[in-house]
Design a protein around this motif. Structure first.
Motif, PDB file in Angstrom:
ATOM      1  N   LEU A  90       0.837  -1.102  -0.056  1.00  0.00           N
ATOM      2  CA  LEU A  90      -0.056  -0.056   0.067  1.00  0.00           C
ATOM      3  C   LEU A  90       0.944   1.186   0.017  1.00  0.00           C
ATOM      4  O   LEU A  90       0.812   2.175  -0.888  1.00  0.00           O
ATOM      5  CB  LEU A  90      -1.014   0.056   1.361  1.00  0.00           C
ATOM      6  N   ILE A  91       1.797   1.202   0.919  1.00  0.00           N
ATOM      7  CA  ILE A  91       2.729   2.318   0.933  1.00  0.00           C
ATOM      8  C   ILE A  91       3.568   2.733  -0.219  1.00  0.00           C
ATOM      9  O   ILE A  91       3.640   3.774  -0.894  1.00  0.00           O
ATOM     10  CB  ILE A  91       3.600   2.387   2.253  1.00  0.00           C
ATOM     11  N   LEU A  92       4.084   1.669  -0.818  1.00  0.00           N
ATOM     12  CA  LEU A  92       4.909   1.787  -2.076  1.00  0.00           C
ATOM     13  C   LEU A  92       3.981   2.024  -3.053  1.00  0.00           C
ATOM     14  O   LEU A  92       4.473   3.037  -4.058  1.00  0.00           O
ATOM     15  CB  LEU A  92       5.749   0.421  -2.352  1.00  0.00           C
ATOM     16  N   GLY A  93       2.788   1.707  -3.281  1.00  0.00           N
ATOM     17  CA  GLY A  93       1.817   2.276  -4.160  1.00  0.00           C
ATOM     18  C   GLY A  93       1.611   3.813  -4.250  1.00  0.00           C
ATOM     19  O   GLY A  93       1.480   4.305  -5.381  1.00  0.00           O
ATOM     20  N   LEU A  94       1.302   4.132  -2.938  1.00  0.00           N
ATOM     21  CA  LEU A  94       1.084   5.597  -2.778  1.00  0.00           C
ATOM     22  C   LEU A  94       2.415   6.221  -3.198  1.00  0.00           C
ATOM     23  O   LEU A  94       2.362   7.493  -3.684  1.00  0.00           O
ATOM     24  CB  LEU A  94       0.838   6.085  -1.246  1.00  0.00           C
ATOM     25  N   ARG A 288      -5.232  -1.633  -4.869  1.00  0.00           N
ATOM     26  CA  ARG A 288      -5.297  -0.830  -6.384  1.00  0.00           C
ATOM     27  C   ARG A 288      -6.284   0.040  -6.499  1.00  0.00           C
ATOM     28  O   ARG A 288      -6.050   1.243  -7.000  1.00  0.00           O
ATOM     29  CB  ARG A 288      -5.237  -1.915  -7.542  1.00  0.00           C
ATOM     30  N   ILE A 289      -7.468  -0.385  -6.123  1.00  0.00           N
ATOM     31  CA  ILE A 289      -8.555   0.603  -6.130  1.00  0.00           C
ATOM     32  C   ILE A 289      -8.604   1.805  -5.438  1.00  0.00           C
ATOM     33  O   ILE A 289      -8.636   3.032  -5.731  1.00  0.00           O
ATOM     34  CB  ILE A 289      -9.793   0.083  -6.148  1.00  0.00           C
ATOM     35  N   ILE A 290      -8.284   1.738  -4.026  1.00  0.00           N
ATOM     36  CA  ILE A 290      -8.066   2.712  -2.986  1.00  0.00           C
ATOM     37  C   ILE A 290      -6.901   3.716  -3.518  1.00  0.00           C
ATOM     38  O   ILE A 290      -7.242   4.873  -3.265  1.00  0.00           O
ATOM     39  CB  ILE A 290      -8.037   2.056  -1.762  1.00  0.00           C
ATOM     40  N   THR A 321      -9.363  -6.215   7.257  1.00  0.00           N
ATOM     41  CA  THR A 321      -8.354  -5.916   7.140  1.00  0.00           C
ATOM     42  C   THR A 321      -7.792  -5.600   8.704  1.00  0.00           C
ATOM     43  O   THR A 321      -8.602  -5.770   9.619  1.00  0.00           O
ATOM     44  CB  THR A 321      -7.945  -4.728   6.315  1.00  0.00           C
ATOM     45  N   SER A 322      -6.437  -5.658   9.018  1.00  0.00           N
ATOM     46  CA  SER A 322      -6.070  -5.584  10.446  1.00  0.00           C
ATOM     47  C   SER A 322      -4.692  -4.648  10.367  1.00  0.00           C
ATOM     48  O   SER A 322      -4.043  -4.635   9.360  1.00  0.00           O
ATOM     49  CB  SER A 322      -5.626  -6.956  10.883  1.00  0.00           C
ATOM     50  N   GLY A 323      -4.343  -4.197  11.724  1.00  0.00           N
ATOM     51  CA  GLY A 323      -2.994  -3.656  12.180  1.00  0.00           C
ATOM     52  C   GLY A 323      -2.818  -2.290  11.032  1.00  0.00           C
ATOM     53  O   GLY A 323      -3.866  -1.628  10.832  1.00  0.00           O
ATOM     54  N   ASP A 324      -1.611  -2.003  10.864  1.00  0.00           N
ATOM     55  CA  ASP A 324      -1.203  -0.913  10.123  1.00  0.00           C
ATOM     56  C   ASP A 324      -1.736  -0.751   8.942  1.00  0.00           C
ATOM     57  O   ASP A 324      -2.307   0.275   8.148  1.00  0.00           O
ATOM     58  CB  ASP A 324       0.423  -0.713  10.117  1.00  0.00           C
ATOM     59  N   TYR A 325      -1.885  -1.862   8.261  1.00  0.00           N
ATOM     60  CA  TYR A 325      -2.449  -1.979   6.923  1.00  0.00           C
ATOM     61  C   TYR A 325      -4.016  -1.593   6.831  1.00  0.00           C
ATOM     62  O   TYR A 325      -4.169  -0.442   5.920  1.00  0.00           O
ATOM     63  CB  TYR A 325      -2.571  -3.505   6.278  1.00  0.00           C
ATOM     64  N   ARG A 326      -4.637  -1.745   7.856  1.00  0.00           N
ATOM     65  CA  ARG A 326      -6.035  -1.262   8.120  1.00  0.00           C
ATOM     66  C   ARG A 326      -6.035   0.182   8.326  1.00  0.00           C
ATOM     67  O   ARG A 326      -6.774   0.910   7.721  1.00  0.00           O
ATOM     68  CB  ARG A 326      -6.742  -2.016   9.349  1.00  0.00           C
ATOM     69  N   ARG A 327      -5.265   0.683   9.333  1.00  0.00           N
ATOM     70  CA  ARG A 327      -5.254   2.081   9.471  1.00  0.00           C
ATOM     71  C   ARG A 327      -4.563   2.863   8.447  1.00  0.00           C
ATOM     72  O   ARG A 327      -5.139   4.004   8.170  1.00  0.00           O
ATOM     73  CB  ARG A 327      -3.994   2.249  10.548  1.00  0.00           C
ATOM     74  N   ALA A 328      -3.904   2.498   7.629  1.00  0.00           N
ATOM     75  CA  ALA A 328      -3.570   3.026   6.406  1.00  0.00           C
ATOM     76  C   ALA A 328      -4.675   3.159   5.616  1.00  0.00           C
ATOM     77  O   ALA A 328      -4.725   4.395   4.867  1.00  0.00           O
ATOM     78  CB  ALA A 328      -2.208   2.531   5.713  1.00  0.00           C
ATOM     79  N   LEU A 329      -5.378   2.020   5.230  1.00  0.00           N
ATOM     80  CA  LEU A 329      -6.259   2.238   4.223  1.00  0.00           C
ATOM     81  C   LEU A 329      -7.612   3.151   4.919  1.00  0.00           C
ATOM     82  O   LEU A 329      -8.269   3.843   3.952  1.00  0.00           O
ATOM     83  CB  LEU A 329      -6.950   0.729   4.185  1.00  0.00           C
TER      84      LEU A 329
END
Length: 349
Positions: A90-94, A288-290, A321-329
């Motif tokens: 997610l972060i690398l996508g951003l 990808r979509i977000i 989702t969960s954890g840091d991944y969830r918080r970022a989304l």
């Protein structure tokens, strides 16, 4: 930016969930990111609070300052070394410029295990033609082959022709800005062509559907008018006609195009629901979509998601989702609607 929405017969304002930070200091952000990754452990919250709250242009400025102020350190390399899993993706996508990010996903859809036809349609028919030109240029620069060449090699039949048609500039794109009388006459003409190519004969002339609907992304208002005229002629919706005349990849591709023209935010809402429903989560699609829509129209998509599924996109992401991944989304998705009420269908001009 605005987008034609066939369901409402109006141009709608595209509203993002992620906008540029008003008070922006790339040097301060670069130093804060280095601090978050330096030494033992990683401050994931700091990374989220910076990178998920800055625009793409601002994130590129941070990358440049990180290199200059940290004695040549590569921010992307440091992020890769400190993060993992879906959160890293997610972060690398951003951090990837949009044209390159979409090019990466086109390459993955073409060159991965099997061909992801739905992803090809999602990207190629939801973006303006001018953006696709830039994505194709990024694709060739990154992977060495022209996008057209790889599509020719990895797809076939009418579906291949559909994608290749979309990559050509439509000479009739001016219709979308023309007089209503001309638009209506042209729509009637093309609707009759589609009827004669399908229901109006024994067998189906798929080429006619490809030649007209392959330019749908460049002629959204015009294509929407064609759908209306087709129903007047046939008594059936274009979706009903397609399902009775075709099958396989070309049918699925054309049905997705119809959804994009009728209501693009609703199309992406459906794609998000499919990514999260059932057993397991398609994290690749969710990310990808977000990532690709948060700076364009994710607020519109949230509204349509709530209208269709009677739950918030935020709540679905929380459940899946969960954890840091969830918080970022969730940072990218933004806050829930006020009082959990479903807002008006779309944002009109």
């Amino acid at each position: 930016m605005t987008l034609w929405c066939g369901d409402y017969g109006e141009y709608v304002k595209e509203i993002p969930t992620l906008m540029a930070a008003e008070e922006f200091d790339p040097v301060a952000d670069a130093k804060a990111l280095r601090k978050a990754m330096k030494g033992f452990g990683t401050d994931e919250e700091a990374i989220i609070n910076i990178l998920c709250k800055r625009s793409s242009i601002q994130r590129q400025a941070i990358t440049e300052m990180y290199y200059k102020k940290e004695l040549g350190r590569d921010l992307i390399a440091d992020l890769k070394s400190e993060l993992s899993g879906n959160f890293e993706d997610l972060i690398l996508g951003l951090m990837t410029p949009r044209n390159k990010y979409l090019a990466q996903h086109l390459y993955k859809a073409i060159k991965g295990i099997g061909t992801s036809e739905d992803v090809l349609v999602e990207i190629l028919f939801s973006c303006p033609y001018e953006e696709i030109v830039n994505v194709a240029a990024a694709y060739e620069s990154m992977f060495g082959n022209p996008l057209i060449q790889d599509i020719k090699q990895d797809t076939s039949g009418s579906f291949k022709r559909l994608l290749l048609t979309n990559l050509k500039k439509s000479g009739d794109s001016v219709v979308d800005c023309g007089e209503n009388s001309y638009l209506s006459a042209k729509a009637q003409e093309e609707a009759h062509i589609l009827y004669k190519a399908g229901e109006g004969q024994i067998g189906t002339d798929e080429k006619a559907f490809v030649n007209i609907l392959g330019y749908a992304a460049q002629r959204r208002r015009q294509t929407s008018a064609i759908f209306q005229e087709y129903t007047q002629i046939s008594g059936k919706t274009i979706e009903q006609a397609l399902k009775s005349e075709m099958s396989g990849d070309i049918l699925n591709g054309l049905l997705d195009i119809v959804k994009i023209i009728r209501n693009q935010p609703a199309y992406f809402a459906e794609r998000l629901e499919l990514a999260m429903k059932g057993f397991g989560t398609n994290d690749d699609a969710l990310i990808r979509i977000i990532v690709s829509r948060c700076e364009i129209d994710l607020a519109n998509i949230k509204v349509e998601y709530e209208r269709i599924y009677h739950k918030t996109l935020r709540s679905s992401v929380e459940d899946e989702t969960s954890g840091d991944y969830r918080r970022a989304l969730l940072t990218l998705v933004g806050p829930p609607s006020v009082n959990n009420e479903v807002p008006a269908p779309l944002f009109f001009l």
